[in-house]
Design an enzyme around this catalytic site. Structure first.
Site, short mmCIF file in Angstrom:
data_model
loop_
_atom_site.label_atom_id
_atom_site.label_comp_id
_atom_site.label_asym_id
_atom_site.label_seq_id
_atom_site.Cartn_x
_atom_site.Cartn_y
_atom_site.Cartn_z
N ASP A 513 0.83 -1.21 0.00
CA ASP A 513 0.00 0.00 0.00
C ASP A 513 0.86 1.26 0.00
O ASP A 513 2.01 1.25 0.43
CB ASP A 513 -0.90 0.03 1.24
CG ASP A 513 -2.13 -0.84 1.08
OD1 ASP A 513 -2.22 -1.59 0.09
OD2 ASP A 513 -3.00 -0.80 1.97
N HIS A 666 3.78 -2.27 3.21
CA HIS A 666 3.78 -0.90 2.70
C HIS A 666 5.11 -0.61 2.00
O HIS A 666 6.17 -0.98 2.49
CB HIS A 666 3.57 0.11 3.84
CG HIS A 666 2.23 0.01 4.48
ND1 HIS A 666 1.92 -0.97 5.41
CD2 HIS A 666 1.10 0.76 4.32
CE1 HIS A 666 0.66 -0.80 5.80
NE2 HIS A 666 0.14 0.23 5.16
#
Length: 770
Positions: A513, A666
Site C-alpha cells: 500500500d 507498505h
C-alpha cells in the site's frame, strides 16, 4: 531625414489599439483556461466505465437455501433424531438432575463471568452495554509460549480502568497458546523444570497481576501429556499459594473428557479409579473450577449440536456426584458453528452471523423447521454457496435459558459466557429471569431486532457489501419439562460482508500500500523480480502523478495495481462526492500512465477484512455498487508501517498466516527499510511452509486483464484525453514552479553572497586607505 522624437517610447502605441487587442486575447485565453479547468474537473466526476469481474457478483446471487434431502441423497445431511438415538453418548446418557422447577435460580452471590477478547470490537461493545450484568471478566491477556516457557502478557490499561469503574473483578486467562496453536511443551517444560525456574515464573506472573489490579488468575491449559499429572499438581499448588499471599484466587478451566484424566481434580479416590496419585487433588487448593459446557461438536468434529441439553445435563451430574457444585462455574456457549461439508472447513461465527446467512440464503424457516427443540435444544439449518454445502448449528437465548436454568438447579457457583460479542443479545434478558418466564417475557423473546452490527459469510479477503437490515421473529413456548423451545418464522437480517478469494489452503498473495516511492518501491520490485514473484500494489494518486515511471515499471514487470485513493484520506468521514473524486482522479491517472484501468480497490485506514463499524461500509458499498470496483481487504497485517523491527514483522506474519491469504505491507509513507529487509525472509518462510505466492487474479480464479482491463479508446475518449492532458499539465506546472522556486532561491542566495563579498571587499579597501 528627420530626427526621431527623443521623448517617445520604443513600444509606445500612439493610436491606442494594442492594449484593447491584448485585453481581448487575455480574456479569450482566460476563458479557454477556465473552461479547460472546469472540463478537467468534470472528467474527474465522470466515472470510468469498466465491468466488474463476473466472479464478483452480488451476495444474493451467491447464497441459496440447501434443499432438504435424505441421507441416501446426501451423506452429510444431519438426521437429528438418529444422531441421538444411535450415538454412544445418547445410549449412555445419565438421568436428568431432579430439581424443582420452582426453585429460585440465580442465588445471591452467583458469579457471572464474561469472556472477553481484544481483537473483536464487538466484544467491547457487548461489555460496555452489559457490564452491569456481570461480576467477573476474563480477558485473554497471558500466554505461555515456546520451549523456553516464556510468559507473554498483553494487558489493556483502559480495560483495567473500565473494570474498576464498573465493579468488575478481573480474572485474566493464562493459556498455552501462540496464534492458533496450542503449545503443551511450554507448560510441560515449566512443570518439569527446576524449583528456581518455577519460582521466577511465578514472581513475574504475580507482579503482572498486581499491576493489573486483578482479582486472580484463570488457568486454561490444553493438550497436555497426562504422564506429568503429578508435576502439574505441584506446580499449580505453588501458583495457588503465591496468589493467596496477594489475596488473589486461582481458577482452573476444565474441558469435559480428557482433562478429567490429565489433571488430578477430585479428592475422592473413587471418583476416577483409573487415576492414582499421591499429590493433593486440585479441588483442595483451587478456588474455582470452570467447566466448558460447550463444543460438544467443534471445528474438528462432524456437524452436530454445540451443547445439547442431554449432553450438558450428563456432565452436570458427573460433577455433582463427585464434587461440591458451589465450587464450580458452568461456562456456557453463546455462538454458532458453520461447517462447510464440502471443503471440511469449519468456522466459529456469531449468532447474528448465523441469522444473516440464513436470511440471505433464503432459508425457509418453516419448511426446514428451524427450531430450538428436543432432543438437542440447539438450532440448525443448511445452505449453499459456491464454496460448498454448509450446515449451521447455533446457540441462542432460548438454549442459553435452558442451559442456565439447569446449571442453577444443580446449585453451581456461577455461570460463564463464551464469549462477549458473539451472543444473541437476548441472553441478557433471560439471564435475569428468576423463575418460569411469563407470557409477556415469552412474547418479548419472539422479536429479533436488527441492528447495525456487521455480519460475515464466506472465506477470503475480497468482499462485497449488502447493508440491508430487517427484524426477525420466532415463536417461543414453554414445554412440559419446564424448558423453552422456539420455532423461527423469519430470520433477522444484518448488514453483511460476503467474503471471496480464499483460494487454496497454500495460496497466498502479497500486497503493498501507499506507493509508489522512489526510494523503497524499486528495492521491493528488485526483490520480487529476483524471486519471480508477482504482487499487487495499491497506489496513491498523488504518488502516481509524481512518479509515473515507477507505475509503468510495476505494470511492465507483471504486477497488479489497485486504487488506494488519491490523497490517503479516511473515506469513512468524507462525503459521497469527495469519495468519488478521490477514486476517479486516481483511476484517470492510472489510465493515462499505463493504458489500463484497475477494478481493484482498498480503502485507507480500514483494510481489515472484518470491519465492525457501519460507517466503514459506506466507502466499500460506494466503490462496489456505484463505481464497479472489487474491494480487496486483508487479514495478515504485521503493521510494518509502525516500524516494530524486522524480526517482529516476520514473526507477526508467521503468527497471522493461518488467519487469511492476503498479506498487507507498505512500500511508501515513511521509512520502509524494515519492510524491505523483512520481505525476503517472509518469502522464504512462506515457501518453506509449502505456500505458493500468487497474484490476486489467480486467488480469484481470473485473468490479469479482467482485473486490469486495457483502456478501450473508443469509450469516453474525450474524458480520457482531457483527464490525461490535465494531469500532465498540472504535473508540468507544478514541476516548473518547483524548478523556478529552486532556481530563484539559488539566485537570491548567490546575490546575497555576492553583495556580502563586495561589501567585505569595499570595507577592506576603505580601511587600507586610512
Amino acid at each position: 531625414m528627420s530626427e526621431p522624437d527623443r521623448g517617445a517610447f520604443i513600444f509606445q502605441d500612439l493610436h491606442g489599439r494594442r492594449w484593447p487587442r491584448l485585453r481581448r486575447v487575455l480574456v479569450v485565453w482566460g476563458l479557454l483556461v477556465a473552461a479547460a479547468i472546469v472540463w478537467f474537473f468534470r472528467t474527474l466526476l465522470v466515472h470510468p466505465e469498466f465491468k466488474t469481474p463476473a466472479s464478483v457478483v452480488p451476495l444474493k446471487k451467491q447464497l441459496k437455501a440447501a434443499i432438504s434431502r435424505t441421507e441416501q441423497d446426501d451423506p452429510n445431511a444431519i438426521n437429528w433424531q438418529r444422531y441421538y438415538s444411535e450415538s454412544k453418548s445418547a445410549q449412555e446418557r445419565l438421568d436428568k438432575i431432579k430439581k424443582q422447577v420452582s426453585k429460585k435460580p440465580g442465588p445471591k452471590g452467583e458469579i457471572r463471568l464474561g469472556y472477553y477478547v481484544e481483537w473483536d470490537p464487538n466484544s467491547l461493545a457487548s461489555l460496555e452495554e452489559h457490564a452491569g450484568a456481570l461480576t467477573h471478566l476474563a480477558p485473554e491477556w497471558f500466554s505461555l509460549q515456546g520451549t523456553d516457557s516464556r510468559l507473554v502478557a498483553e494487558p489493556n490499561p483502559r480495560l483495567t480502568l473500565f473494570a474498576a469503574a464498573h465493579d468488575l473483578t478481573l480474572m485474566p486467562l493464562l493459556q498455552n497458546i501462540q496464534g492458533n496453536t496450542w503449545q503443551p511443551e511450554a507448560v510441560e517444560n515449566l512443570a518439569n523444570g527446576t524449583a528456581d525456574k518455577r519460582s521466577r515464573f511465578i514472581r513475574s506472573l504475580l507482579d503482572q497481576l498486581k499491576a493489573m489490579k486483578a482479582g486472580g488468575l484463570i488457568i486454561d491449559w490444553q493438550q497436555l501429556d497426562p504422564a506429568y499429572r503429578d508435576n502439574y499438581s505441584d506446580f499449580l499448588e505453588q501458583i495457588s499459594a503465591a496468589l493467596k499471599t496477594a489475596n488473589m484466587e486461582l481458577w482452573f478451566s476444565v474441558s469435559p473428557g480428557e482433562d478429567f484424566k490429565t489433571f488430578h481434580i477430585f479428592s475422592d479416590p473413587d471418583a476416577q479409579p483409573e487415576i492414582k496419585s499421591n499429590r493433593r487433588a486440585l479441588e483442595d487448593f483451587v478456588d474455582r473450577f470452570l467447566v466448558m459446557l460447550h463444543d460438544e461438536n467443534s471445528e474438528d468434529d462432524a456437524p452436530g449440536p454445540i451443547a445439547s441439553q442431554p449432553w450438558l445435563e450428563g456432565w452436570l451430574k458427573v460433577i455433582v456426584q463427585y464434587a461440591d457444585p458451589s465450587q464450580w462455574i458452568a461456562v456456557l456457549g453463546a455462538y454458532a458453528y458453520d461447517w462447510n461439508t464440502t471443503t471440511k472447513k469449519t468456522e466459529m461465527i456469531t449468532f447474528k452471523d448465523a441469522m444473516s446467512r440464513a436470511s440471505y440464503a433464503g432459508v425457509d424457516a418453516m419448511s426446514q423447521k428451524t427450531e430450538v427443540a428436543p432432543p438437542s435444544y440447539n438450532g440448525q439449518y443448511q445452505y449453499y454457496e459456491p464454496g460448498g454445502e454448509h450446515s449451521v448449528s447455533f446457540l441462542d437465548a432460548i438454549s442459553f435459558y435452558n442451559n442456565a436454568r439447569t446449571v442453577r438447579a444443580a446449585e453451581f457457583g456461577g455461570i460463564g459466557i463464551v464469549r462477549l460479542g458473539t451472543e444473541d443479545p437476548q441472553i441478557w434478558d433471560v439471564l435475569e429471569i428468576k423463575s418460569q418466564p411469563s407470557a409477556r417475557e415469552l412474547k418479548a423473546l419472539g422479536t429479533l431486532k436488527a441492528s447495525d452490527t456487521i455480519t460475515n459469510v464466506g472465506r477470503g479477503e475480497i468482499v462485497t457489501v449488502d447493508a440491508e437490515r430487517d427484524d426477525g421473529a420466532r415463536i417461543v413456548t414453554l414445554d412440559s419439562s419446564g424448558l423453552l423451545r422456539a420455532t423461527y418464522t423469519d430470520f433477522a437480517t444484518y448488514p453483511i460482508l460476503y467474503h471471496q478469494g480464499a483460494g487454496g489452503e497454500h495460496q497466498v498473495a502479497i500486497t503493498f500500500d501507499d506507493g509508489p516511492s522512489p526510494e523503497w518501491t524499486p528495492k521491493i520490485l528488485d526483490i520480487l523480480r529476483a524471486r519471480g514473484i508477482k504482487a499487487a500494489f495499491f497506489l496513491l494518486g498523488k504518488n502516481c502523478e509524481d512518479y509515473p515511471g515507477l507505475v509503468q515499471r510495476i505494470v511492465a514487470e507483471g504486477h497488479e495495481i489497485g486504487n488506494h485513493t488519491y490523497s490517503h484520506r479516511n473515506l469513512a468521514v468524507m462525503s459521497e462526492w469527495q469519495m468519488e473524486l478521490e477514486l476517479t482522479a486516481t483511476q484517470r491517472l492510472i489510465e493515462s500512465i499505463t493504458g489500463r484501468s484497475t477494478t481493484l480497490f482498498r480503502p485507507p485506514y480500514n483494510a481489515d477484512s472484518n470491519p465492525t463499524d457501519i460507517a466503514e461500509l459506506a466507502p466499500l458499498r460506494l466503490a462496489q455498487e456505484q463505481l464497479g470496483y472489487t474491494v480487496v481487504l486483508e487479514k495478515i497485517d504485521p503493521q510494518d508501517w509502525s516500524r516494530p523491527g524486522t524480526e517482529e514483522i516476520i514473526q507477526r506474519v508467521k503468527d497471522l498466516r493461518g488467519e487469511g491469504n492476503i498479506i498487507l505491507l507498505h512500500d511508501a509513507g515513511g521509512d520502509r527499510s524494515e519492510t524491505v529487509a523483512a520481505l525476503p525472509h517472509i518469502i522464504d518462510y512462506l515457501q518453506t511452509r509449502g505456500d505458493r505466492i500468487v497474484s490476486l487474479s489467480e486467488l480469484l480464479g481470473m485473468t490479469r486483464d479482467e482485473l486490469m482491463p486495457p483502456v478501450d479508446t473508443t469509450r469516453q475518449p474525450i474524458e480520457r484525453f482531457v483527464a490525461g492532458t490535465g494531469f500532465r499539465t498540472m504535473h508540468g506546472i507544478a514541476a516548473f514552479f518547483w524548478a523556478f522556486m529552486i532556481f530563484s532561491t539559488g539566485l537570491v542566495i548567490a546575490r546575497t553572497l555576492l553583495v556580502a563579498w563586495l561589501a567585505h571587499r569595499h570595507h577592506s579597501r576603505t580601511v587600507s586607505r586610512r
